[in-house]
Design a protein around this motif. Sequence first.
Motif, PDB file in Angstrom:
ATOM      1  N   ASP A   4       0.887  -1.167   0.000  1.00 18.85           N
ATOM      2  CA  ASP A   4       0.000   0.000   0.000  1.00 18.85           C
ATOM      3  C   ASP A   4       0.920   1.210   0.000  1.00 18.85           C
ATOM      4  O   ASP A   4       1.439   1.625   1.035  1.00 18.85           O
ATOM      5  CB  ASP A   4      -0.942   0.012   1.205  1.00 18.85           C
ATOM      6  CG  ASP A   4      -2.094   1.012   1.001  1.00 18.85           C
ATOM      7  OD1 ASP A   4      -1.992   1.849   0.084  1.00 18.85           O
ATOM      8  OD2 ASP A   4      -3.078   0.965   1.761  1.00 18.85           O
ATOM      9  N   TYR A   5       1.116   1.759  -1.187  1.00 23.23           N
ATOM     10  CA  TYR A   5       2.164   2.759  -1.394  1.00 23.23           C
ATOM     11  C   TYR A   5       1.652   4.185  -1.525  1.00 23.23           C
ATOM     12  O   TYR A   5       2.440   5.112  -1.640  1.00 23.23           O
ATOM     13  CB  TYR A   5       2.958   2.393  -2.660  1.00 23.23           C
ATOM     14  CG  TYR A   5       3.987   1.303  -2.445  1.00 23.23           C
ATOM     15  CD1 TYR A   5       4.580   1.109  -1.202  1.00 23.23           C
ATOM     16  CD2 TYR A   5       4.378   0.475  -3.488  1.00 23.23           C
ATOM     17  CE1 TYR A   5       5.533   0.115  -1.009  1.00 23.23           C
ATOM     18  CE2 TYR A   5       5.330  -0.512  -3.308  1.00 23.23           C
ATOM     19  CZ  TYR A   5       5.910  -0.690  -2.072  1.00 23.23           C
ATOM     20  OH  TYR A   5       6.860  -1.668  -1.878  1.00 23.23           O
ATOM     21  N   ALA A  26      -1.841  -0.895   8.643  1.00 21.14           N
ATOM     22  CA  ALA A  26      -1.200  -1.704   7.607  1.00 21.14           C
ATOM     23  C   ALA A  26      -0.831  -3.088   8.152  1.00 21.14           C
ATOM     24  O   ALA A  26      -1.034  -4.106   7.485  1.00 21.14           O
ATOM     25  CB  ALA A  26       0.039  -0.986   7.066  1.00 21.14           C
ATOM     26  N   LYS A  27      -0.304  -3.113   9.368  1.00 24.06           N
ATOM     27  CA  LYS A  27       0.029  -4.404   9.996  1.00 24.06           C
ATOM     28  C   LYS A  27      -1.212  -5.265  10.175  1.00 24.06           C
ATOM     29  O   LYS A  27      -1.214  -6.465   9.887  1.00 24.06           O
ATOM     30  CB  LYS A  27       0.694  -4.173  11.359  1.00 24.06           C
ATOM     31  CG  LYS A  27       2.161  -3.855  11.295  1.00 24.06           C
ATOM     32  CD  LYS A  27       2.727  -3.777  12.711  1.00 24.06           C
ATOM     33  CE  LYS A  27       4.197  -3.399  12.680  1.00 24.06           C
ATOM     34  NZ  LYS A  27       4.741  -3.272  14.060  1.00 24.06           N
ATOM     35  N   SER A  33       4.503  -4.157   2.655  1.00 26.63           N
ATOM     36  CA  SER A  33       5.325  -3.031   2.214  1.00 26.63           C
ATOM     37  C   SER A  33       4.427  -1.802   2.136  1.00 26.63           C
ATOM     38  O   SER A  33       3.561  -1.696   1.254  1.00 26.63           O
ATOM     39  CB  SER A  33       5.960  -3.336   0.852  1.00 26.63           C
ATOM     40  OG  SER A  33       6.976  -2.410   0.551  1.00 26.63           O
ATOM     41  N   PHE A  34       4.635  -0.865   3.072  1.00 36.51           N
ATOM     42  CA  PHE A  34       3.726   0.262   3.254  1.00 36.51           C
ATOM     43  C   PHE A  34       4.485   1.581   3.164  1.00 36.51           C
ATOM     44  O   PHE A  34       5.586   1.712   3.702  1.00 36.51           O
ATOM     45  CB  PHE A  34       3.045   0.166   4.621  1.00 36.51           C
ATOM     46  CG  PHE A  34       2.136   1.333   4.926  1.00 36.51           C
ATOM     47  CD1 PHE A  34       0.854   1.376   4.410  1.00 36.51           C
ATOM     48  CD2 PHE A  34       2.584   2.391   5.702  1.00 36.51           C
ATOM     49  CE1 PHE A  34       0.023   2.457   4.672  1.00 36.51           C
ATOM     50  CE2 PHE A  34       1.765   3.469   5.976  1.00 36.51           C
ATOM     51  CZ  PHE A  34       0.479   3.508   5.457  1.00 36.51           C
ATOM     52  N   GLU A  77      12.234   1.782  14.591  1.00 36.89           N
ATOM     53  CA  GLU A  77      12.009   0.530  13.863  1.00 36.89           C
ATOM     54  C   GLU A  77      10.570   0.393  13.359  1.00 36.89           C
ATOM     55  O   GLU A  77      10.006  -0.704  13.334  1.00 36.89           O
ATOM     56  CB  GLU A  77      12.415  -0.679  14.724  1.00 36.89           C
ATOM     57  CG  GLU A  77      13.895  -0.660  15.079  1.00 36.89           C
ATOM     58  CD  GLU A  77      14.364  -1.922  15.777  1.00 36.89           C
ATOM     59  OE1 GLU A  77      13.500  -2.707  16.229  1.00 36.89           O
ATOM     60  OE2 GLU A  77      15.595  -2.123  15.855  1.00 36.89           O
ATOM     61  N   ILE A  78       9.992   1.504  12.970  1.00 38.31           N
ATOM     62  CA  ILE A  78       8.691   1.486  12.286  1.00 38.31           C
ATOM     63  C   ILE A  78       8.962   1.290  10.797  1.00 38.31           C
ATOM     64  O   ILE A  78       9.712   2.053  10.182  1.00 38.31           O
ATOM     65  CB  ILE A  78       7.908   2.797  12.529  1.00 38.31           C
ATOM     66  CG1 ILE A  78       7.603   2.952  14.020  1.00 38.31           C
ATOM     67  CG2 ILE A  78       6.630   2.818  11.700  1.00 38.31           C
ATOM     68  CD1 ILE A  78       7.001   4.296  14.384  1.00 38.31           C
ATOM     69  N   ASP A  79       8.371   0.267  10.236  1.00 39.98           N
ATOM     70  CA  ASP A  79       8.630  -0.100   8.844  1.00 39.98           C
ATOM     71  C   ASP A  79       7.720   0.716   7.922  1.00 39.98           C
ATOM     72  O   ASP A  79       6.546   0.375   7.724  1.00 39.98           O
ATOM     73  CB  ASP A  79       8.393  -1.602   8.650  1.00 39.98           C
ATOM     74  CG  ASP A  79       8.844  -2.084   7.276  1.00 39.98           C
ATOM     75  OD1 ASP A  79       9.449  -1.284   6.529  1.00 39.98           O
ATOM     76  OD2 ASP A  79       8.584  -3.252   6.951  1.00 39.98           O
TER      77      ASP A  79
END
Length: 270
Positions: A4-5, A26-27, A33-34, A77-79
């Motif tokens: 989700d870009y 998103a999680k 992949s956000f 560490e937030i992706d």
Amino acid sequence: MLTDYHNHLEMGTLSLDYLRQFTDMAKQKGINSFGISEHAYHFYQTADILQNPWVNERRYYDMKDYISLFQEAWTKEIDVKMSIEMDYTPGKHEEMKQFIQAYSFDYVIGSIHWIGDFGIDLAEYKHEWEKRDIYEIYKQYFDQVVTLAQSNLFDIIGHIDLVKIFKYVPENEEFLLEQYERATDALAESKTCVEISTAGIRKPVGELYPDKRLLEKCFAKNIPIVLSSDAHFPEHVGADFDQAITLAKEVGYTSIMTFSKGERQTYPLG
């Protein structure tokens, strides 16, 4: 793999707490992949690219604050991917290139919202649709899709057939398919991926971007895809992705593109 870009913080704040609401959703949705892709026109650094009264009233961010937000997120560490959604502006290729290259974006989305001074997707301009030739609007819109692709500045084209947002669609199917054909010809020669965007479901048109016939042409010409929600609120992250995945698979797609610091990699879809 799910992406989700195409997501925006503009309805809230450029803060870690607000960003977390998006990444947490998103999680929950299983999105691997956000990314956040704020509108470039909000930033002072794009004043030499796009100027009009509507945009100028909404230019209130500085890129240093945007970058700091992501650096803080990564430290914790937030992706999350750092992106931008640029209004593709004909005649401003060099200025757009300089802006894009000035920052370490994971990817860059190019979108078309303006035909001259006409904001095609804005409620404030909706009355203009009744005054203008719909065939000329579509031709001018897809002219820009072609030159956007030819510029090769963008990793993704946002909501490729946004022009249908208010349900103004040419009745002549041959004309419409001609626009799709030339757009996908240009995209196939570029690095630009196409997003399947669920935002259209939440708009008057009530359907995904792109039209299935347009996506079929993308698939036939090996144009890669990503999935996007164009969420302006956390609750819209990953919205209606079941419909997007179904459409992609119906057309024949089995893979999806991912981005990280300009590098791209293909993964199985869904």
